[in-house]
Design a protein around this motif. Structure first.
Motif, PDB file in Angstrom:
ATOM      1  N   LEU A 196       0.833  -1.204   0.000  1.00 53.10           N
ATOM      2  CA  LEU A 196       0.000   0.000   0.000  1.00 53.10           C
ATOM      3  C   LEU A 196       0.868   1.255   0.000  1.00 53.10           C
ATOM      4  O   LEU A 196       0.538   2.256  -0.638  1.00 53.10           O
ATOM      5  CB  LEU A 196      -0.945  -0.006   1.194  1.00 53.10           C
ATOM      6  CG  LEU A 196      -2.384  -0.472   0.943  1.00 53.10           C
ATOM      7  CD1 LEU A 196      -3.125   0.470   0.019  1.00 53.10           C
ATOM      8  CD2 LEU A 196      -2.433  -1.882   0.401  1.00 53.10           C
ATOM      9  N   GLY A 197       1.991   1.207   0.722  1.00 47.41           N
ATOM     10  CA  GLY A 197       2.877   2.367   0.742  1.00 47.41           C
ATOM     11  C   GLY A 197       3.393   2.719  -0.637  1.00 47.41           C
ATOM     12  O   GLY A 197       3.361   3.877  -1.057  1.00 47.41           O
ATOM     13  N   ALA A 232       2.681   5.335  -6.258  1.00 47.17           N
ATOM     14  CA  ALA A 232       2.535   5.135  -7.695  1.00 47.17           C
ATOM     15  C   ALA A 232       1.386   5.940  -8.286  1.00 47.17           C
ATOM     16  O   ALA A 232       1.447   6.349  -9.451  1.00 47.17           O
ATOM     17  CB  ALA A 232       2.337   3.652  -8.003  1.00 47.17           C
ATOM     18  N   VAL A 233       0.353   6.191  -7.496  1.00 46.86           N
ATOM     19  CA  VAL A 233      -0.775   6.968  -8.014  1.00 46.86           C
ATOM     20  C   VAL A 233      -0.581   8.463  -7.776  1.00 46.86           C
ATOM     21  O   VAL A 233      -1.485   9.251  -8.019  1.00 46.86           O
ATOM     22  CB  VAL A 233      -2.125   6.494  -7.424  1.00 46.86           C
ATOM     23  CG1 VAL A 233      -2.401   5.052  -7.820  1.00 46.86           C
ATOM     24  CG2 VAL A 233      -2.170   6.662  -5.914  1.00 46.86           C
ATOM     25  N   GLY A 234       0.595   8.840  -7.287  1.00 43.00           N
ATOM     26  CA  GLY A 234       0.959  10.250  -7.222  1.00 43.00           C
ATOM     27  C   GLY A 234       0.634  10.977  -5.938  1.00 43.00           C
ATOM     28  O   GLY A 234       0.699  12.206  -5.888  1.00 43.00           O
ATOM     29  N   ILE A 235       0.298  10.249  -4.871  1.00 41.60           N
ATOM     30  CA  ILE A 235      -0.047  10.915  -3.614  1.00 41.60           C
ATOM     31  C   ILE A 235       1.195  11.153  -2.754  1.00 41.60           C
ATOM     32  O   ILE A 235       1.266  12.091  -1.986  1.00 41.60           O
ATOM     33  CB  ILE A 235      -1.093  10.090  -2.833  1.00 41.60           C
ATOM     34  CG1 ILE A 235      -2.378   9.980  -3.648  1.00 41.60           C
ATOM     35  CG2 ILE A 235      -1.386  10.714  -1.482  1.00 41.60           C
ATOM     36  CD1 ILE A 235      -3.431   9.115  -3.014  1.00 41.60           C
ATOM     37  N   ARG A 270      -3.921   2.868   5.538  1.00 37.54           N
ATOM     38  CA  ARG A 270      -3.261   3.562   4.429  1.00 37.54           C
ATOM     39  C   ARG A 270      -4.184   3.686   3.223  1.00 37.54           C
ATOM     40  O   ARG A 270      -4.226   4.714   2.558  1.00 37.54           O
ATOM     41  CB  ARG A 270      -1.981   2.814   4.036  1.00 37.54           C
ATOM     42  CG  ARG A 270      -0.872   2.924   5.062  1.00 37.54           C
ATOM     43  CD  ARG A 270       0.395   2.213   4.620  1.00 37.54           C
ATOM     44  NE  ARG A 270       1.458   2.391   5.597  1.00 37.54           N
ATOM     45  CZ  ARG A 270       2.698   1.960   5.438  1.00 37.54           C
ATOM     46  NH1 ARG A 270       3.030   1.311   4.340  1.00 37.54           N
ATOM     47  NH2 ARG A 270       3.608   2.175   6.370  1.00 37.54           N
ATOM     48  N   PHE A 271      -4.936   2.620   2.941  1.00 39.16           N
ATOM     49  CA  PHE A 271      -5.864   2.655   1.807  1.00 39.16           C
ATOM     50  C   PHE A 271      -6.922   3.728   1.998  1.00 39.16           C
ATOM     51  O   PHE A 271      -7.185   4.531   1.090  1.00 39.16           O
ATOM     52  CB  PHE A 271      -6.525   1.292   1.628  1.00 39.16           C
ATOM     53  CG  PHE A 271      -7.637   1.311   0.619  1.00 39.16           C
ATOM     54  CD1 PHE A 271      -7.368   1.329  -0.738  1.00 39.16           C
ATOM     55  CD2 PHE A 271      -8.967   1.330   1.035  1.00 39.16           C
ATOM     56  CE1 PHE A 271      -8.405   1.372  -1.674  1.00 39.16           C
ATOM     57  CE2 PHE A 271      -9.999   1.358   0.117  1.00 39.16           C
ATOM     58  CZ  PHE A 271      -9.719   1.385  -1.246  1.00 39.16           C
ATOM     59  N   LEU A 272      -7.538   3.760   3.169  1.00 33.79           N
ATOM     60  CA  LEU A 272      -8.610   4.729   3.405  1.00 33.79           C
ATOM     61  C   LEU A 272      -8.060   6.163   3.378  1.00 33.79           C
ATOM     62  O   LEU A 272      -8.717   7.076   2.848  1.00 33.79           O
ATOM     63  CB  LEU A 272      -9.280   4.432   4.752  1.00 33.79           C
ATOM     64  CG  LEU A 272     -10.071   3.120   4.818  1.00 33.79           C
ATOM     65  CD1 LEU A 272     -10.584   2.883   6.224  1.00 33.79           C
ATOM     66  CD2 LEU A 272     -11.209   3.120   3.804  1.00 33.79           C
ATOM     67  N   GLY A 273      -6.872   6.353   3.934  1.00 33.82           N
ATOM     68  CA  GLY A 273      -6.263   7.684   3.905  1.00 33.82           C
ATOM     69  C   GLY A 273      -5.984   8.127   2.481  1.00 33.82           C
ATOM     70  O   GLY A 273      -6.246   9.290   2.122  1.00 33.82           O
ATOM     71  N   ALA A 274      -5.462   7.213   1.664  1.00 35.91           N
ATOM     72  CA  ALA A 274      -5.171   7.554   0.273  1.00 35.91           C
ATOM     73  C   ALA A 274      -6.447   7.787  -0.522  1.00 35.91           C
ATOM     74  O   ALA A 274      -6.524   8.698  -1.359  1.00 35.91           O
ATOM     75  CB  ALA A 274      -4.354   6.427  -0.367  1.00 35.91           C
ATOM     76  N   TRP A 275      -7.473   6.978  -0.248  1.00 37.36           N
ATOM     77  CA  TRP A 275      -8.743   7.122  -0.961  1.00 37.36           C
ATOM     78  C   TRP A 275      -9.342   8.502  -0.709  1.00 37.36           C
ATOM     79  O   TRP A 275      -9.874   9.119  -1.631  1.00 37.36           O
ATOM     80  CB  TRP A 275      -9.694   6.025  -0.505  1.00 37.36           C
ATOM     81  CG  TRP A 275     -10.973   5.960  -1.288  1.00 37.36           C
ATOM     82  CD1 TRP A 275     -12.161   6.510  -0.983  1.00 37.36           C
ATOM     83  CD2 TRP A 275     -11.148   5.303  -2.556  1.00 37.36           C
ATOM     84  NE1 TRP A 275     -13.091   6.237  -1.956  1.00 37.36           N
ATOM     85  CE2 TRP A 275     -12.499   5.508  -2.937  1.00 37.36           C
ATOM     86  CE3 TRP A 275     -10.304   4.564  -3.390  1.00 37.36           C
ATOM     87  CZ2 TRP A 275     -13.010   4.976  -4.129  1.00 37.36           C
ATOM     88  CZ3 TRP A 275     -10.822   4.038  -4.579  1.00 37.36           C
ATOM     89  CH2 TRP A 275     -12.165   4.263  -4.915  1.00 37.36           C
TER      90      TRP A 275
END
Length: 200
Positions: A127-128, A133-136, A192-197
């Motif tokens: 996830l890190g 990779a998606v630019g965050i 991490r997923f929810l934070g990135a979402w």
């Protein structure tokens, strides 16, 4: 993460190790490989699951973590830091994580628990990098970073040598470590997923 905040302290202690590696003519990539070899040897020791081997495995895990700091410091010292070296380091770190958790798992024969632990650790790391990779930006948040995991593995190796009997119900200290990695790993990955979402 808790131990990662002391990275600057560790960096100040790396000098003699970096100098020694440089004098021996080692490259940062070679130090990364040596760190991985230490992890594999630790895994073998933990798989044997006897007191002396648990102690040896604990020392080898700590050596793996220390050499993992040395390789980066050596790359900066030699001015050879590169994307290739960073990639090799991260790949070997993941294989080292798998090897050591597999060693603990084989030692106590708790394969389902080991599967949950290793997938939790790998999903945290995945996830890190996927968030990056998606630019965050690279996500390092979570309750247990790699430094914390290595320290716990070393401590558990020593405790398992001293107290081989179950500590809680029928769970020994190694099984409890695997439970911790499974639960915290998957929770951290979800965090991490929810934070990135939310940031997308």
């Amino acid at each position: 993460m808790t131990l990662d905040q002391f990275r600057s302290v560790a960096d100040r202690l790396l000098g003699p190790w970096v100098s020694a590696a440089d004098r021996l003519g080692l490259s940062p990539d070679q130090v990364s490989v040596l760190a991985f070899v230490a992890a594999v040897l630790a895994a073998v020791a933990f798989a044997v699951a006897e007191p002396a081997f648990y102690i040896g495995g604990a020392l080898l895990v700590l050596l793996n973590g220390w050499l993992d700091l040395v390789d980066g410091a050596l790359a900066r010292e030699q001015n050879v830091a590169s994307d290739g070296g960073d990639l090799l380091d991260h790949v070997l770190d993941r294989y080292a994580d798998i090897a050591v958790i597999a060693g603990f798992t084989v030692g106590i024969g708790a394969y389902a628990l080991g599967f949950l632990a290793v997938t939790g650790v790998l999903m945290t790391s995945y996830l890190g990098t996927q968030i990056q990779a998606v630019g965050i930006g690279r996500a390092y948040g979570g309750l247990l970073g790699r430094a914390d995991r290595l320290a716990l593995m070393g401590i558990v190796g020593v405790v398992a040598a001293a107290y081989p009997d179950p500590l809680v119900a029928e769970f020994g200290v190694v099984a409890l470590l695997l439970v911790l990695f499974a639960v915290i790993g998957h929770l951290t990955a979800l965090q991490r997923f929810l934070g990135a979402w939310r940031d997308l």
